[in-house]
Design an enzyme around this catalytic site. Structure first.
Site, PDB file in Angstrom:
ATOM      1  N   ASN A  13      37.480  45.875  60.355  1.00 27.45           N
ATOM      2  CA  ASN A  13      37.345  44.550  59.747  1.00 27.45           C
ATOM      3  C   ASN A  13      38.242  43.557  60.508  1.00 27.45           C
ATOM      4  OD1 ASN A  13      38.075  42.330  58.031  1.00 27.45           O
ATOM      5  ND2 ASN A  13      37.113  43.395  56.333  1.00 27.45           N
ATOM      6  N   ASP A  15      38.638  40.250  59.807  1.00 22.24           N
ATOM      7  CA  ASP A  15      38.939  39.032  59.032  1.00 22.24           C
ATOM      8  C   ASP A  15      40.302  38.439  59.370  1.00 22.24           C
ATOM      9  OD1 ASP A  15      36.599  39.544  57.677  1.00 22.24           O
ATOM     10  OD2 ASP A  15      37.562  40.096  55.782  1.00 22.24           O
ATOM     11  N   HIS A  16      41.301  39.332  59.507  1.00 19.30           N
ATOM     12  CA  HIS A  16      42.657  38.795  59.598  1.00 19.30           C
ATOM     13  C   HIS A  16      43.057  38.353  61.001  1.00 19.30           C
ATOM     14  CE1 HIS A  16      43.006  39.159  55.428  1.00 19.30           C
ATOM     15  NE2 HIS A  16      42.674  40.435  55.466  1.00 19.30           N
ATOM     16  N   ARG A  24      46.610  27.911  62.465  1.00 20.88           N
ATOM     17  CA  ARG A  24      46.883  26.784  63.349  1.00 20.88           C
ATOM     18  C   ARG A  24      45.648  25.954  63.673  1.00 20.88           C
ATOM     19  NH1 ARG A  24      51.822  26.907  66.381  1.00 20.88           N
ATOM     20  NH2 ARG A  24      53.319  27.277  64.728  1.00 20.88           N
ATOM     21  N   HIS A  49      34.043  39.496  56.483  1.00 18.01           N
ATOM     22  CA  HIS A  49      33.769  38.959  55.141  1.00 18.01           C
ATOM     23  C   HIS A  49      33.663  37.442  55.237  1.00 18.01           C
ATOM     24  CE1 HIS A  49      35.195  38.892  50.622  1.00 18.01           C
ATOM     25  NE2 HIS A  49      34.086  38.201  50.813  1.00 18.01           N
ATOM     26  N   ARG A  51      33.689  34.452  53.286  1.00 17.64           N
ATOM     27  CA  ARG A  51      34.024  34.053  51.914  1.00 17.64           C
ATOM     28  C   ARG A  51      33.485  32.667  51.628  1.00 17.64           C
ATOM     29  NH1 ARG A  51      38.373  37.412  49.510  1.00 17.64           N
ATOM     30  NH2 ARG A  51      38.248  35.914  47.823  1.00 17.64           N
ATOM     31  N   ARG A  55      37.990  31.045  54.233  1.00 22.32           N
ATOM     32  CA  ARG A  55      39.433  31.054  54.527  1.00 22.32           C
ATOM     33  C   ARG A  55      39.766  31.818  55.809  1.00 22.32           C
ATOM     34  NH1 ARG A  55      41.649  34.949  49.741  1.00 22.32           N
ATOM     35  NH2 ARG A  55      40.650  33.355  48.496  1.00 22.32           N
ATOM     36  N   HIS A  56      38.891  32.741  56.215  1.00 24.43           N
ATOM     37  CA  HIS A  56      39.140  33.392  57.513  1.00 24.43           C
ATOM     38  C   HIS A  56      37.897  33.325  58.404  1.00 24.43           C
ATOM     39  CE1 HIS A  56      37.831  36.705  54.969  1.00 24.43           C
ATOM     40  NE2 HIS A  56      39.020  36.912  54.443  1.00 24.43           N
ATOM     41  N   GLU A  76      30.269  41.401  54.853  1.00 22.87           N
ATOM     42  CA  GLU A  76      30.697  41.444  53.445  1.00 22.87           C
ATOM     43  C   GLU A  76      30.485  40.065  52.850  1.00 22.87           C
ATOM     44  OE1 GLU A  76      34.762  42.527  53.104  1.00 22.87           O
ATOM     45  OE2 GLU A  76      34.456  44.496  53.954  1.00 22.87           O
ATOM     46  N   THR A 106      42.956  38.816  48.031  1.00 23.00           N
ATOM     47  CA  THR A 106      41.990  39.685  48.693  1.00 23.00           C
ATOM     48  C   THR A 106      41.051  40.200  47.610  1.00 23.00           C
ATOM     49  OG1 THR A 106      41.728  41.644  50.092  1.00 23.00           O
ATOM     50  CG2 THR A 106      43.520  41.713  48.506  1.00 23.00           C
ATOM     51  N   THR A 107      40.055  41.018  48.005  1.00 22.52           N
ATOM     52  CA  THR A 107      39.068  41.477  47.031  1.00 22.52           C
ATOM     53  C   THR A 107      39.724  42.427  46.033  1.00 22.52           C
ATOM     54  OG1 THR A 107      37.497  41.340  48.836  1.00 22.52           O
ATOM     55  CG2 THR A 107      36.730  42.401  46.828  1.00 22.52           C
ATOM     56  N   GLU A 157      30.343  51.587  48.609  1.00 28.51           N
ATOM     57  CA  GLU A 157      31.669  51.674  49.232  1.00 28.51           C
ATOM     58  C   GLU A 157      32.688  51.734  48.097  1.00 28.51           C
ATOM     59  OE1 GLU A 157      32.550  49.261  52.632  1.00 28.51           O
ATOM     60  OE2 GLU A 157      34.681  49.202  52.155  1.00 28.51           O
ATOM     61  N   HIS A 197      39.659  49.589  51.817  1.00 28.02           N
ATOM     62  CA  HIS A 197      40.582  48.604  51.255  1.00 28.02           C
ATOM     63  C   HIS A 197      41.995  49.172  51.178  1.00 28.02           C
ATOM     64  CE1 HIS A 197      42.250  45.196  49.150  1.00 28.02           C
ATOM     65  NE2 HIS A 197      41.129  44.553  49.427  1.00 28.02           N
ATOM     66  N   GLY A 198      42.871  48.557  51.968  1.00 27.59           N
ATOM     67  CA  GLY A 198      44.291  48.900  51.914  1.00 27.59           C
ATOM     68  C   GLY A 198      44.674  50.143  52.693  1.00 27.59           C
ATOM     69  N   GLY A 219      40.894  47.051  57.895  1.00 26.42           N
ATOM     70  CA  GLY A 219      41.176  45.825  58.620  1.00 26.42           C
ATOM     71  C   GLY A 219      42.633  45.418  58.650  1.00 26.42           C
TER      72      GLY A 219
HETATM   73  N1  PXP Z   1      36.001  47.089  52.467  1.00 25.03           N
HETATM   74  C1  PXP Z   1      35.775  45.983  51.722  1.00 25.03           C
HETATM   75  C2  PXP Z   1      34.515  45.915  50.921  1.00 25.03           C
HETATM   76  C3  PXP Z   1      36.672  44.894  51.748  1.00 25.03           C
HETATM   77  O1  PXP Z   1      36.424  43.798  51.017  1.00 25.03           O
HETATM   78  C4  PXP Z   1      37.808  44.970  52.586  1.00 25.03           C
HETATM   79  C5  PXP Z   1      38.739  43.813  52.667  1.00 25.03           C
HETATM   80  O2  PXP Z   1      38.080  42.697  53.138  1.00 25.03           O
HETATM   81  C6  PXP Z   1      37.993  46.133  53.346  1.00 25.03           C
HETATM   82  C7  PXP Z   1      37.096  47.190  53.242  1.00 25.03           C
HETATM   83  C8  PXP Z   1      39.145  46.278  54.284  1.00 25.03           C
HETATM   84  O3  PXP Z   1      40.337  46.232  53.586  1.00 25.03           O
HETATM   85  P1  PXP Z   1      41.704  46.120  54.390  1.00 25.03           P
HETATM   86  O4  PXP Z   1      41.662  44.845  55.144  1.00 25.03           O
HETATM   87  O5  PXP Z   1      42.730  46.151  53.302  1.00 25.03           O
HETATM   88  O6  PXP Z   1      41.776  47.309  55.291  1.00 25.03           O
END
Ligand code: PXP
Length: 252
Positions: A13, A15-16, A24, A49, A51, A55-56, A76, A106-107, A157, A197-198, A219
Site C-alpha cells: 500500500n 498511501d503514505h 508539502r 486508497h 479517500r 488526504r493522500h 481501496e 485510518t480505517t 480481507e 492493517h497495522g 503499507g
Molecule cells: N488493508 C486495508 C483494507 C486498509 O484500509 C489498509 C490501510 O489503508 C491496509 C490494508 C494497510 O494498512 P497499513 O497501512 O496499516 O499496513
C-alpha cells in the site's frame, strides 16, 4: 479459493508515500515511482486508497497507477456513487470496499456488510459485472463473512488492526485465533481470504502462517521502515518473513 501451501501474495500500500508528498504539496515523493519500485522489490500487487477527502492518494495517482503498473492494482474505496464511477472508469484489477469516516486517522474497524446487505449487494454486482475482483474489508466475524458471501463478493480481507494493536500475550493470542477461525470459515464457504492493517515485522509471521490466507496488504510500516533501510529493502525483508512463515507452517 486459496489453496493450502500456495505462495502468499504481498500487496504493498503506497498511501503514505502520498501522505509525505502532500505534507508539502508538489510532486515529491511520487507514490507511482514507489509503486514501480515496490513491484521490482517483490510486491505482487499495489494497493491504494482513494479517500473521499483525497488526504493522500489523488485521482491523478490512480490514473497514473492504472497506466504505468505491470502488477495488479487494488483500489481501496468507500461504497459511494462517486467511487463506483471512478472504479468503473479505471477498471482496476481489484476493489476493496472499506468503511470510511472523515474524522478517522485510518480505517477503523471493518465494513458492516451484514448491516448494509441490501445497499451493498447491487453495488458489488456492478463491480463484479465489470470484471473487477471485489473484496470486503471486514472484522473476523462469521456473520460478516457470511454476509460478504451473500452480497456476491468473491474475496474478504480480514482487519488485523486489533490483533496488531494488542500487546503480546494471551489477549493478542485470542485475536490471532479469531483471525485463524475466520480464515478457515472463509475457505469453508468458498471465499478467498486476505488480511491487512497495522502489520509489521513483529506481527506478520503468525498471520502469514495461516495456510488459507492468499494475500496480505501492508503499507504504513513499510513506508516508515523505508526511512531507515530504503523501500525496496523493507519490502524484501517483509517478503522473506512471509515466505519463511509459509514454509514453516507447511512443515507442521
Ligand atoms: N488493508 C486495508 C483494507 C486498509 O484500509 C489498509 C490501510 O489503508 C491496509 C490494508 C494497510 O494498512 P497499513 O497501512 O496499516 O499496513
Amino acid at each position: 479459493m486459496a489453496k493450502h501451501g500456495k505462495k502468499l501474495r504481498l500487496g504493498v500500500n503506497v498511501d503514505h508515500v502520498a501522505t509525505v508528498r502532500n505534507a508539502r504539496g508538489g510532486i515529491h515523493p511520487d507514490p507511482v515511482r514507489a509503486a514501480l519500485l515496490a513491484a521490482e522489490a517483490g510486491a505482487d500487487g499495489i494497493t491504494a486508497h482513494l479517500r473521499e477527502d483525497r488526504r493522500h492518494i489523488s485521482d491523478t495517482d490512480i490514473e497514473r497507477l492504472r497506466t504505468q503498473l505491470h502488477v495488479p492494482l487494488n483500489l481501496e474505496m468507500a461504497a459511494t456513487d462517486e467511487m463506483l464511477a471512478i472504479a468503473l472508469k479505471h477498471r482496476p484489477h481489484a476493489v476493496c470496499l472499506v468503511p470510511e469516516k472523515r474524522e478517522e486517522r485510518t480505517t477503523e474497524g471493518g465494513l458492516d456488510v451484514a448491516g448494509q446487505h441490501n445497499q451493498l449487494a447491487p453495488y458489488v454486482r456492478r463491480l463484479v459485472d465489470a470484471g473487477i475482483r471485489v473484496s470486503m474489508f471486514i472484522e473476523a466475524e462469521p456473520r460478516q463473512l457470511d454476509a460478504s458471501k451473500s452480497v456476491g463478493a468473491p474475496v474478504v480481507e480480514l482487519h488485523t488492526g486489533r490483533y496488531c494493536e494488542t500487546p503480546q500475550g494471551p489477549e493478542r493470542d485470542k485475536q490471532l485465533l479469531r483471525l485463524k477461525a475466520a480464515a478457515a470459515h472463509a475457505e469453508k464457504i468458498g471465499l478467498e481470504c486476505h488480511a491487512g492493517h497495522g502489520l509489521g515485522y513483529d506481527t506478520v509471521e503468525p498471520v502469514a502462517a495461516i495456510p488459507t490466507l492468499a494475500e496480505l496488504n501492508i503499507g504504513h510500516f513499510l513506508v516508515g521502515e523505508a526511512i531507515f533501510v530504503g523501500f525496496a529493502d523493507s519490502i524484501r525483508r517483509m517478503r522473506a518473513i512471509m515466505d519463511a512463515a509459509r514454509i514453516d507452517s507447511g512443515r507442521t
